[in-house]
Design a protein around this motif. Structure first.
Motif, short mmCIF file in Angstrom:
data_model
loop_
_atom_site.label_atom_id
_atom_site.label_comp_id
_atom_site.label_asym_id
_atom_site.label_seq_id
_atom_site.Cartn_x
_atom_site.Cartn_y
_atom_site.Cartn_z
N THR A 116 65.85 28.08 64.06
CA THR A 116 65.93 28.62 63.98
C THR A 116 65.16 28.74 63.02
O THR A 116 64.08 28.06 62.74
CB THR A 116 67.78 28.48 62.90
OG1 THR A 116 67.17 27.34 61.77
CG2 THR A 116 68.55 28.43 63.72
N HIS A 142 61.17 39.72 58.82
CA HIS A 142 61.50 38.19 59.40
C HIS A 142 60.28 37.18 58.46
O HIS A 142 60.73 36.39 58.44
CB HIS A 142 60.81 38.38 61.02
CG HIS A 142 60.86 37.04 61.25
ND1 HIS A 142 60.99 36.43 62.40
CD2 HIS A 142 62.14 35.61 61.02
CE1 HIS A 142 61.16 35.54 62.58
NE2 HIS A 142 61.96 35.01 61.92
N LYS A 145 61.71 36.59 55.16
CA LYS A 145 62.47 35.35 54.83
C LYS A 145 62.06 33.91 54.99
O LYS A 145 62.45 33.08 54.37
CB LYS A 145 63.25 36.25 56.56
CG LYS A 145 64.70 34.97 56.49
CD LYS A 145 65.53 35.23 57.71
CE LYS A 145 67.23 34.83 57.82
NZ LYS A 145 67.59 35.10 58.71
N TYR A 182 67.83 47.03 60.66
CA TYR A 182 67.75 45.45 60.57
C TYR A 182 67.66 44.26 59.59
O TYR A 182 68.51 43.53 59.62
CB TYR A 182 67.64 44.82 62.45
CG TYR A 182 67.52 44.07 62.46
CD1 TYR A 182 68.78 43.36 63.05
CD2 TYR A 182 66.35 42.91 63.04
CE1 TYR A 182 69.11 42.39 63.34
CE2 TYR A 182 66.64 41.22 63.31
CZ TYR A 182 68.15 41.29 63.75
OH TYR A 182 68.12 39.72 63.28
N TRP A 185 69.57 43.55 57.08
CA TRP A 185 70.73 42.99 57.23
C TRP A 185 70.73 41.57 57.06
O TRP A 185 71.89 40.83 56.37
CB TRP A 185 71.64 43.91 58.44
CG TRP A 185 72.78 43.04 58.61
CD1 TRP A 185 73.94 42.44 58.77
CD2 TRP A 185 72.54 41.98 59.40
NE1 TRP A 185 74.40 41.67 59.52
CE2 TRP A 185 74.10 41.26 60.06
CE3 TRP A 185 71.92 41.17 60.95
CZ2 TRP A 185 74.34 39.61 60.77
CZ3 TRP A 185 72.32 39.77 61.46
CH2 TRP A 185 73.35 39.73 61.28
N THR A 186 69.35 41.34 57.91
CA THR A 186 68.51 39.87 57.93
C THR A 186 68.17 38.82 56.59
O THR A 186 68.23 38.29 56.25
CB THR A 186 67.53 40.07 58.76
OG1 THR A 186 66.83 40.75 58.04
CG2 THR A 186 68.69 40.17 60.47
#
Length: 199
Positions: A116, A142, A145, A182, A185-186
């Motif tokens: 992950t 990403h 994040k 996307y 959402w993430t």
């Protein structure tokens, strides 16, 4: 005719929105960075085959383009990602692509246990301790994040984060609205402070 014009305007607006949001994410939670010891962390993407897929090839290229030309000899590139299926780990597949296809001969380290994004960051932290400048490479949402995760786990190291070459105007333009959706959402678990664009 009106429908056609309306659809065209909506399409242009969606493309502009996708560009704007990806650019914004690329500039969040980063600083200027000082010092010469640079580490570039390239996050892997699901890669069940033996060769790098389209997303991992793009991430590797973005990672290598993110190396400061004046710091090539002082930079370590860390490819991170475990196995998905029977094939080699994401990290190894990306490293092989960097060396064989792109001719990269710099300092490479592999982190091959992560499943992950949180684990990616947890497992590379010991390899970042002596870095002056930390660059995390992936698609902009990403990567943001992952930077937020580093900030949560090690705020002292997060202060060393600097921008990478993960956003270019006109690159992936058609896909950017979908990537933006996307990404929203993430990133829903991030706080407003973690989405803040750096000055």
């Amino acid at each position: 005719m009106r429908w056609g014009t309306g659809l065209m305007i909506a399409g242009v607006a969606a493309l502009a929105w996708g560009e704007w949001l990806n650019r914004r994410w690329s500039r969040a939670l980063v600083g200027d960075g000082e010092g010469t010891r640079e580490v570039v962390v390239v996050l892997g993407f699901r890669n069940p085959q033996a060769t790098a897929n389209l997303v991992n090839r793009w991430r590797v290229r973005a990672g290598l383009c993110s190396i400061d030309p004046g710091r090539v000899h002082d930079t370590r590139v860390i490819f991170t990602g475990g196995a998905t299926g029977e094939a080699a780990t994401e990290a190894r597949v990306m490293a092989d692509y960097a060396k064989s296809a792109l001719g990269f001969a710099g300092n490479v380290l592999l982190e091959e246990e992560s499943a992950t994004t949180w684990e990616n960051i947890t497992n590379v932290i010991p390899l970042l301790e002596d870095a002056d400048r930390i660059k995390i490479v992936s698609q902009p949402a990403h990567a943001l994040k992952a930077r937020a995760y580093l900030r949560r786990q090690r705020p002292d190291l997060a202060g060393r984060l600097v921008r990478v070459d993960d956003y270019r105007l006109g690159e992936w333009t058609i896909a950017k609205p979908l990537l933006a959706l996307y990404g929203l959402w993430t990133l829903r678990g991030l706080t407003p402070d973690e989405r803040k664009v750096s000055r």
